[in-house]
Design a protein around this motif. Structure first.
Motif, PDB file in Angstrom:
ATOM      1  N   UNK A 224       0.834  -1.210   0.000  1.00 41.39           N
ATOM      2  CA  UNK A 224       0.000   0.000   0.000  1.00 41.39           C
ATOM      3  C   UNK A 224       0.866   1.256   0.000  1.00 41.39           C
ATOM      4  N   UNK A 225       1.934   1.214   0.789  1.00 47.71           N
ATOM      5  CA  UNK A 225       2.794   2.389   0.886  1.00 47.71           C
ATOM      6  C   UNK A 225       3.369   2.728  -0.486  1.00 47.71           C
ATOM      7  N   UNK A 226       3.893   1.727  -1.182  1.00 47.15           N
ATOM      8  CA  UNK A 226       4.517   2.005  -2.469  1.00 47.15           C
ATOM      9  C   UNK A 226       3.468   2.395  -3.509  1.00 47.15           C
ATOM     10  N   UNK A 227       2.267   1.857  -3.368  1.00 44.96           N
ATOM     11  CA  UNK A 227       1.194   2.219  -4.315  1.00 44.96           C
ATOM     12  C   UNK A 227       0.852   3.710  -4.221  1.00 44.96           C
ATOM     13  N   UNK A 228       1.000   4.306  -3.046  1.00 48.22           N
ATOM     14  CA  UNK A 228       0.697   5.745  -2.958  1.00 48.22           C
ATOM     15  C   UNK A 228       1.738   6.580  -3.717  1.00 48.22           C
TER      16      UNK A 228
END
Ligand code: AHG
Ligand code: MN
Ligand code: MN
Length: 335
Positions: A224-228
């Motif tokens: 999720x972090x990298x998707x942001x």
């Protein structure tokens, strides 16, 4: 360009911050710089002399040892051991730290290094580096025994840390706890000259840096972090930059801002990078430049290494970008 050499800069900084310095640290830095010049020369000759490729052996981490890994390690161990300024040396390429015998010239300092970082990039002409982390053995009642266990100090106790980058030019970037300074090797005079005084990492950066190819092995917080960064909802995406040499990826992050991210994954349950000679020195530099470094649970600099080759997840870079990633770790309860 300034004509201040790294050693001149160090001496001036010691006059200001450590007026009682004995010269031992200066002598250590001199020998470290000499080692890096020798390594840099060989890196630049790779292909011309028989230094490319593997030695055929596997190191303590289970990784292929390249000829340049061995050359860099031998150069650094020899120079550090004979500098008279260190009492112990730890390296990625040695199973156990080396202690300078009591009857040989030795000093207060303990140095750990990754002699050549980015081994997989050696044979393909991509930037590589040397990372170092220096501690001072107290000489008062807090004196540590010289045992491998006693050398396991948290990164907060580093007295200096930095790296040499063998890239488009050869650079030294380091800190003694009073900001971060960068020097570039002027090969015509064989000196590192101050080119990047008082480096400050931007609060937010243009880039993110992670091995996106491992996305499916990451946990939900990391995904999720990298998707942001790659698929943000209301903003343009960030650019992805990933060299695969921590020194190069961190150097760009330090100068341009952004995030470097190597989380734990199903193949690397504790991450891949080594705490003592990769994450901790880079965390020292990041914090000194106004950035942050965490493993997703705690500040890297507070981690006490259980052993010299221990690995850690690493989330490092611009303060706001690291905070943004941390929100996902906190929300997911990975904390
Ligand atoms: P080393 O060459 O010293 O073993 O370090 C390699 C490290 C580091 O430089 C880099 O960030 C990371 O390995 C890249 O790993 P992946 O190939 O798994 O992305
Ligand atoms: Mn490395
Ligand atoms: Mn290495």
């Amino acid at each position: 360009m300034s004509e201040v050499t790294a050693i001149e800069h160090l001496i001036a900084s010691q006059r200001r911050w450590s007026p009682h310095a004995t010269g031992q640290f200066t002598s250590l830095m001199h020998d470290l710089i000499l080692s890096a010049k020798i390594i840099s020369r060989n890196v630049n000759q790779a292909g011309l002399v028989d230094i490319l490729g593997s030695t055929g052996s596997i190191n303590v981490q289970g990784e292929q040892v390249q000829k340049l890994d061995t050359f860099a390690n031998n150069t650094l161990v020899y120079r550090m051991q004979s500098s008279g300024a260190v009492c112990a040396v730890g390296s990625e390429e040695m199973a156990e730290p080396f202690f300078v015998p009591e009857n040989e010239p030795h000093g207060h300092y303990v140095i750990f290094f990754d002699p050549l970082d980015g081994s997989s990039n050696i044979d393909v002409g991509v930037s590589i580096g040397t990372i170092f982390s220096i501690y001072r053995r107290p000489d008062d009642e807090n004196y540590w025994e010289l045992t491998p266990e006693a050398l396991m100090r948290p990164g907060l106790e580093q007295v200096a840390a930095g790296y040499f980058l063998y890239g488009s030019s050869t650079m030294l970037v380091y800190s003694t706890g009073h900001g971060v300074n960068g020097f570039t090797l002027d090969s015509s005079i064989g000196e590192f000259l101050l080119t990047h005084p008082n480096i400050q990492i931007p609060r937010v950066g243009k880039y993110y840096s992670a091995n996106h190819g491992y996305y499916k092995y990451w946990n939900e917080a990391a995904q999720q972090a990298v998707t942001t960064f790659s698929l943000p909802e209301n903003r343009p995406p960030r650019s992805l930059r990933y060299v695969g040499s921590l020194v190069a990826d961190f150097h760009r992050t330090l100068l341009k801002g952004g995030l470097f991210f190597y989380p734990e994954d199903s193949n690397h349950p504790n991450g891949k990078l080594r705490l003592m000679y990769e994450a901790s020195p880079m965390a020292f530099l990041a914090e000194q430049a106004g950035g942050k470094a965490t493993d997703g649970k705690m500040r890297i600099l507070e981690k006490v290494p259980p052993s010299i080759h221990v690995r850690t997840p690493l989330i490092i870079g611009s303060a706001d970008d690291v905070d943004q990633v941390m929100e996902f770790y906190q929300d997911s309860g990975s904390n």
